[in-house]
Write an enzyme that holds these catalytic residues in place. Structure first.
Site, short mmCIF file in Angstrom:
data_model
loop_
_atom_site.label_atom_id
_atom_site.label_comp_id
_atom_site.label_asym_id
_atom_site.label_seq_id
_atom_site.Cartn_x
_atom_site.Cartn_y
_atom_site.Cartn_z
N ASP A 1 0.81 -1.22 0.10
CA ASP A 1 -0.14 0.03 0.00
C ASP A 1 0.88 1.18 -0.01
O ASP A 1 1.80 1.37 0.84
CB ASP A 1 -1.16 0.14 1.12
CG ASP A 1 -2.18 0.78 1.08
OD1 ASP A 1 -2.08 1.98 0.52
OD2 ASP A 1 -3.10 0.43 1.51
N THR B 1 -6.85 3.57 -2.39
CA THR B 1 -6.63 2.16 -2.08
C THR B 1 -7.69 1.37 -2.47
O THR B 1 -7.27 0.29 -2.92
CB THR B 1 -6.58 2.35 -0.43
OG1 THR B 1 -5.44 2.78 0.04
CG2 THR B 1 -6.61 0.68 0.16
N ASN C 1 -12.49 5.20 -1.97
CA ASN C 1 -12.47 4.37 -0.45
C ASN C 1 -14.00 4.68 -0.31
O ASN C 1 -14.57 3.78 0.54
CB ASN C 1 -11.47 5.22 0.44
CG ASN C 1 -10.10 4.61 -0.01
OD1 ASN C 1 -9.94 3.77 -0.81
ND2 ASN C 1 -9.10 5.55 0.47
N LYS D 1 -6.23 -3.74 6.56
CA LYS D 1 -7.64 -3.00 5.99
C LYS D 1 -8.47 -3.99 5.56
O LYS D 1 -8.18 -4.79 4.81
CB LYS D 1 -7.31 -1.90 4.95
CG LYS D 1 -6.05 -0.84 5.37
CD LYS D 1 -5.93 0.12 4.07
CE LYS D 1 -5.01 1.32 4.50
NZ LYS D 1 -4.65 2.08 3.22
N HIS E 1 1.37 8.12 5.22
CA HIS E 1 0.57 9.37 5.42
C HIS E 1 1.09 10.17 6.69
O HIS E 1 1.02 11.36 6.59
CB HIS E 1 -0.79 8.79 5.77
CG HIS E 1 -1.63 8.52 4.39
ND1 HIS E 1 -2.04 9.56 3.59
CD2 HIS E 1 -2.01 7.36 3.98
CE1 HIS E 1 -2.80 9.09 2.51
NE2 HIS E 1 -2.85 7.63 2.77
N ASP F 1 -1.12 -0.37 -4.88
CA ASP F 1 -2.47 0.24 -5.29
C ASP F 1 -2.57 1.75 -5.67
O ASP F 1 -3.15 2.14 -6.13
CB ASP F 1 -3.42 0.14 -4.12
CG ASP F 1 -2.89 0.57 -2.59
OD1 ASP F 1 -1.67 0.76 -2.60
OD2 ASP F 1 -3.80 0.87 -1.75
N HIS G 1 -2.60 11.09 -1.60
CA HIS G 1 -2.41 10.61 -3.02
C HIS G 1 -3.77 10.76 -3.51
O HIS G 1 -4.69 11.03 -2.93
CB HIS G 1 -1.94 9.20 -3.01
CG HIS G 1 -2.82 8.02 -1.97
ND1 HIS G 1 -3.64 7.59 -2.51
CD2 HIS G 1 -2.26 8.02 -0.76
CE1 HIS G 1 -4.20 7.07 -1.33
NE2 HIS G 1 -3.32 7.20 -0.29
#
Length: 552
Positions: free
Chosen positions: A50, A91, A112, A174, A315, A358, A492
């Site tokens: 990720d 993602t 998302n 996740k 992040h 991703d 992103h």
């Protein structure tokens, strides 16, 4: 006359002999191309890292071990110029695209989360109110399934091709990183519950977790890693590919060592933002291989693993942080152990593995400005408020903009359809207003995108990301290295190469060693696997097989 007849007779014999020889050659050739049994690997492993930018393969290359990322590059086939063909680069969209060979316009996972204009509600990509948590106490964290994904996945197609005998499992911190890759017909998908430290699933898959998952949950391994704190793997002064340890534009306390002991038995969610989040993910993956007998017979199984800690760290601290570098160096070691485990448990040459991402990530604006490079941030709330104020002043329409999200403007159609001003006029005025905002490069009415002067690559990516029933009305393009977020950390979502250029490396059964710089897309991964496994492409596939990876 007799001579002529004899000549014709001789030619007919020669022709028959030649035809017979050709037939034999054809039969031999056909035997080579079409063996008695379809050859497939015992196990396919999909690894999604990720937020891994493509350049991370080489940025830290000199410090990688020989058995992790380097092994993939040296023994496998690297598709160096692989890009995401849609926006926004998020993602859920990325994981779905990898496994469906499709784009949000078709598979329906446009972000998302998104605003559904039909139900007039926010939708989370894997939410499902009809299912409940399995493996822990009832919680919204477990009310998840793949129902919002509109197409099949390559994992679904494997289940269909093997008459549901091949096992498919998804694992990620996740929910969206495990559920969407595993597909609709998966045997199981497991994700991490931060409130309890348990790996959970939902009633979509089963009524209770298997014993091996329940026993693993009892260990509460997050506590073990919290007790270690987070220190750098190597001496701090050797992290020459990163900025200084403490920077004001890093979103979290950024001084090593990072103290974690305060989280023991209290904050199980904190492990996500450390490299240990990847470690426990791959530990569970190894346990799944052992406990579910993956790769133990001649029916191909599929394990979809997503390493999400890299995204949380990215992040929080940004691509140029020591935290990011240390996370990738530790992940490299985790991969080395994982590959060695596959060699031992499944057998080297018996499995096919691919690694990709991703999405990528932008450099932190503070870092860019520190080095005299252009960058900036915008805010969804500010965009919506400014546009509403402008439209109210110009047309006397109150709060006609519902939301700004996923680089899109979503209007309240109850107001635009019943107002005194036509919707086309409102959209046209909005587009011109947005173009003048700081950080904006362009804005377009999505219904008229073909007539715009956008670059063709931008048109393609916006069109591929637009789902007629789920997307907004206007799409805006930000200037390079501007993004929607805060002043610390990174994010992103844009079309630019730093967000859309991803690694893609295949290794193992059926894969030759090498590399290509030909342009390929994320949508090409699923059809490549379909060709390799001799199974049908997913139902919404728009990609093409990458033929360079194999001699077949």
């Amino acid at each position: 006359m007799k001579k002529i007849s004899y000549l014709l007779f001789s030619l007919s014999l020669l022709s028959a002999s030649f035809t017979s020889a050709q037939t034999k050659k054809t039969i031999v050739a056909a035997t080579k191309v079409f063996p008695a049994e379809v050859a497939r690997p015992k196990l396919v492993v999909g690894l999604v890292v990720d937020q891994m930018r493509w350049d991370y393969l080489y940025r830290y290359y000199n410090r990688y071990t020989n058995g992790g990322f380097k092994r993939l590059v040296h023994e496998g086939f690297s598709v160096e110029n692989t890009f995401i063909p849609y926006t926004p680069t998020y993602t859920a969209c990325g994981h779905t695209c990898i496994y469906t060979g499709s784009v949000p316009a078709v598979h329906g996972i446009i972000g998302n989360d998104w605003y559904d204009p039909e139900t007039k509600k926010n939708v989370y990509c894997t939410e499902d109110s009809t299912v409940s948590t399995v493996g822990s106490t009832p919680s919204a964290e477990g009310n998840m399934s793949p129902k919002n994904m509109l197409t099949t996945t390559i994992t679904d197609e494997l289940r269909l091709a093997t008459n549901f005998k091949g096992k498919v499992l998804g694992i990620s911190l996740k929910d969206r990183g495990s559920i969407l890759p595993a597909g609709h017909a998966a045997n199981a998908a497991y994700w991490y519950q931060g409130s309890t430290g348990n790996w959970i699933t939902s009633t979509y898959y089963m009524k209770e977790v298997p014993t091996w998952v329940a026993d693993y949950n009892k260990l509460k391994l997050a506590n073990k890693f919290y007790a270690k704190n987070w220190e750098t793997l190597y001496p701090l002064n050797t992290y020459v590919n990163s900025t200084a340890d403490e920077k004001v534009y890093e979103g979290k306390t950024s001084t090593f060592p990072h103290q974690l002991t305060q989280n023991i038995d209290k904050n199980f969610d904190a492990i996500r933002s450390t490299p240990y989040g990847n470690t426990i993910t791959l530990d569970l993956a190894k346990l799944a291989i052992l406990s579910e007998d993956l790769g133990k017979d001649n029916i191909t199984d599929f394990l979809a693993v997503s390493c999400s800690a890299t995204d949380y760290v990215g992040h929080g601290y940004g691509p140029n942080s020591i935290e990011a570098e240390d996370t990738y160096l530790r992940l490299d070691k985790d991969f080395e152990e994982f590959f060695n485990y596959l060699d031992k448990q499944v057998g080297k040459g018996n499995y096919t593995i691919f690694l990709t991402a991703d999405h990528g990530a932008a450099h932190v604006p503070g870092f860019m400005k520190e080095n005299n490079l252009p960058a900036g941030v915008v805010s969804d709330r500010d965009i919506a408020n400014k546009l509403n104020a402008f439209l109210n002043d110009k047309f006397k329409v109150n709060n006609v903009v519902l939301k700004s999200m996923n680089n899109q403007i979503i209007f309240d159609h109850n107001k635009t359809d019943n107002g005194t001003v036509s919707f086309d006029v409102i959209k046209s005025a909005s587009v011109e207003f947005l173009k003048r905002l700081d950080g904006f490069q362009n804005a377009v009415d999505i219904s008229k995108i073909a007539q715009t002067t956008l670059q063709e690559i931008q048109k393609m990516m916006i069109t591929n990301g637009y789902n007629a029933r789920r997307s907004g009305d206007i799409y805006y393009v930000l200037q390079p290295n501007w993004f929607n977020g805060g002043n610390t950390g990174t994010t992103h979502g844009n079309w630019n190469p730093y967000d859309s250029h991803i690694p893609l490396v295949f290794m193992g059964w059926g894969i030759k060693q090498g590399a290509t710089n030909k342009t390929h897309y994320m949508t090409d991964i699923a059809p490549t696997l379909a060709a390799l496994l001799h199974i049908q492409m997913p139902s919404g596939n728009v990609g093409e097989a990458i033929t360079e990876i194999t001699d077949k």
